[in-house]
Enzyme design. Sequence first.
Site, PDB file in Angstrom:
ATOM      1  N   CYS A 382     -51.961 -12.095  48.303  1.00 40.65           N
ATOM      2  CA  CYS A 382     -52.663 -11.413  47.220  1.00 40.65           C
ATOM      3  C   CYS A 382     -54.112 -11.131  47.616  1.00 40.65           C
ATOM      4  CB  CYS A 382     -52.529 -12.192  45.915  1.00 40.65           C
ATOM      5  SG  CYS A 382     -52.685 -11.071  44.509  1.00 40.65           S
ATOM      6  N   HIS A 508     -46.950 -12.559  45.338  1.00 38.75           N
ATOM      7  CA  HIS A 508     -47.013 -14.012  45.582  1.00 38.75           C
ATOM      8  C   HIS A 508     -45.617 -14.540  45.909  1.00 38.75           C
ATOM      9  CE1 HIS A 508     -51.100 -14.883  43.911  1.00 38.75           C
ATOM     10  NE2 HIS A 508     -50.884 -13.754  43.276  1.00 38.75           N
ATOM     11  N   GLU A 510     -44.836 -17.298  47.019  1.00 35.83           N
ATOM     12  CA  GLU A 510     -44.736 -18.747  46.773  1.00 35.83           C
ATOM     13  C   GLU A 510     -44.089 -19.080  45.426  1.00 35.83           C
ATOM     14  OE1 GLU A 510     -47.502 -16.989  46.780  1.00 35.83           O
ATOM     15  OE2 GLU A 510     -49.002 -17.693  45.355  1.00 35.83           O
TER      16      GLU A 510
HETATM   17  N1  GLN Z   1     -58.500 -10.659  42.637  1.00 33.60           N
HETATM   18  C1  GLN Z   1     -57.462  -9.857  43.181  1.00 33.60           C
HETATM   19  C2  GLN Z   1     -56.946  -8.832  42.183  1.00 33.60           C
HETATM   20  O1  GLN Z   1     -57.114  -8.994  41.005  1.00 33.60           O
HETATM   21  C3  GLN Z   1     -56.337 -10.721  43.733  1.00 33.60           C
HETATM   22  C4  GLN Z   1     -55.700 -11.613  42.709  1.00 33.60           C
HETATM   23  C5  GLN Z   1     -54.898 -12.745  43.324  1.00 33.60           C
HETATM   24  O2  GLN Z   1     -55.125 -13.147  44.461  1.00 33.60           O
HETATM   25  N2  GLN Z   1     -53.973 -13.309  42.577  1.00 33.60           N
HETATM   26  O3  GLN Z   1     -56.343  -7.861  42.565  1.00 33.60           O
END
Ligand code: GLN
Length: 539
Positions: A382, A508, A510
């Site tokens: 992410c 994600h 995970e």
């Molecule tokens: N801050 C980033 C976004 O909002 C990534 C978010 C995250 O890593 N869950 O796109």
Amino acid sequence: METKYIFVTGGVVSSLGKGIISSSVACLLKARGYRVTIQKFDPYINIDPGTLNPYEHGECYVTVDGHEADLDLGHYERFTDIQTTRANNITTGRIYQSVIDKERRGDYLGKTVQIVPHITDEIKRNVKLLGNTGNFDFIITEIGGTVGDIESLPFIESVRQLRWELGNNCICIHLTYVPYIAAAKELKTKPTQHSVKQLQEVGIQPDILVLRTEKDITPEVRRKIALFCNVAPEAVVQSIDVPSIYEVPMKMHEQHVDEIILRKMGIAPEGEPNMAPWVAFLDKMKNTSGDVTIGIVGKYVELQDAYKSINESLFQAATYDGRHLDLRFIHSEKVNSENVGSYLSDLDGVVIAPGFGQRGIEGKFVALKWCREHDVPTFGICLGMQCMVIEFARDVLGLKDANSTEMEPSTPDNVIDLMEEQKSISNLGGTMRLGAYECSLSPDSIAAKAYGTTSVKERHRHRFEFNNDYRERFEAAGMKCVGENPATHLVEVVEIPTLRWFTGTQYHPEYSSTVLHPNPLFLSFVKAAIEYRNSKNNK
Ligand code: GLN
């Protein structure tokens, strides 16, 4: 069979592991062939944990249907392979919101709206929602917090009422703590007695007591607790500290917890639960050969719960790949170009963690540049993936001020940005992309090979996206966009194919990794880390 309800409450102190006990019970019942689900009722006023500080509450877990949930739902899924949804995590805030909405609609016909019966009725309605679908034999409900807390009271009162309404189809498991006083060389039962008394005062007699302890509970202590707490001696079980949480289901089974539950609910236990795949995992865990050393570069390293699902996914993958996981946490705020080697050089693989905001981001870029130049297996998740993109833009494409508009709204090179359609709804605050979305993978990518398919569905929790205006430039310079959403063409996965294993996912992975089905990308990443380790040792 009629739906059966198991409530799990906790006393004495918090953090005793109600989530692990609930998950272990679910794991055993599922292995007996029952259809099980677990839900958590959290007594705080927040509508959901999405806005909670990870320092206080650990990771925010995301369900397939895009609900930002308590991290215990992660345990539920990892232990049981059951997918949870928005219905599996209810907070006081949601209960009140729905009661207040009904009051405004006039549903209460002018009556005074009160905690009893209106809030408790709404809690009971929510407790039974999943049960009423007819999809489950057992609904396990974990009540967050500790018995005696003011904010838990409406939940405990609802459990009391439900026990009357459900009769034999309902039991209560109470988890308490039995401290060991080293100076007296004694296990102390008084806190447990008080906690059970507190539960009895509000009208609930626990059926099973699970005693958290660092030392084995002696038969004498067990008898004493049974006597004082009105619980059958065989229903007083211990949950002793074990090296891995994944040992808890078998520890519960050894004490016949699954059989006791069934008997209490009028079901004669037949045979044994099929725990063979689980036990095979435990065997692997205890018979690893050597280590694999993985570092997580992130800003919440003081609190390991902040990356709970990533830690567990790495652990599961390492176990399946035959290694013991040596996990290091690297504080991204401390990493700079002078010291980066000292932090990263003895790692076999590096995870660049998800996150929000500017803090610690420069350290992630430094770590990524070092990993890219030293060809260390690297996994960006992410925000970690977005950092991969920004670092590559700055260092390889020569776009020195490239950034995400999250960090620098006026950046000249917005390689990570909000998409047009999100900008238009940003005033409504509904811009976070949450939950499972489809992703098509290039057949020759590391990701596709890892998954063994070119079409996957993984969970998201972010606002910003790879800016497709830059896609050609990235690809020409060697960073390939190997995964995209088939409908929107949003970039999901980037890779540098000339490196050993350098993959970033906007999603994600995970969240979908479980003990019996570890996520394939984590398996592939850890395998690459092991190969890298071996290649270093052979030099
Ligand atoms: N801050 C980033 C976004 O909002 C990534 C978010 C995250 O890593 N869950 O796109």
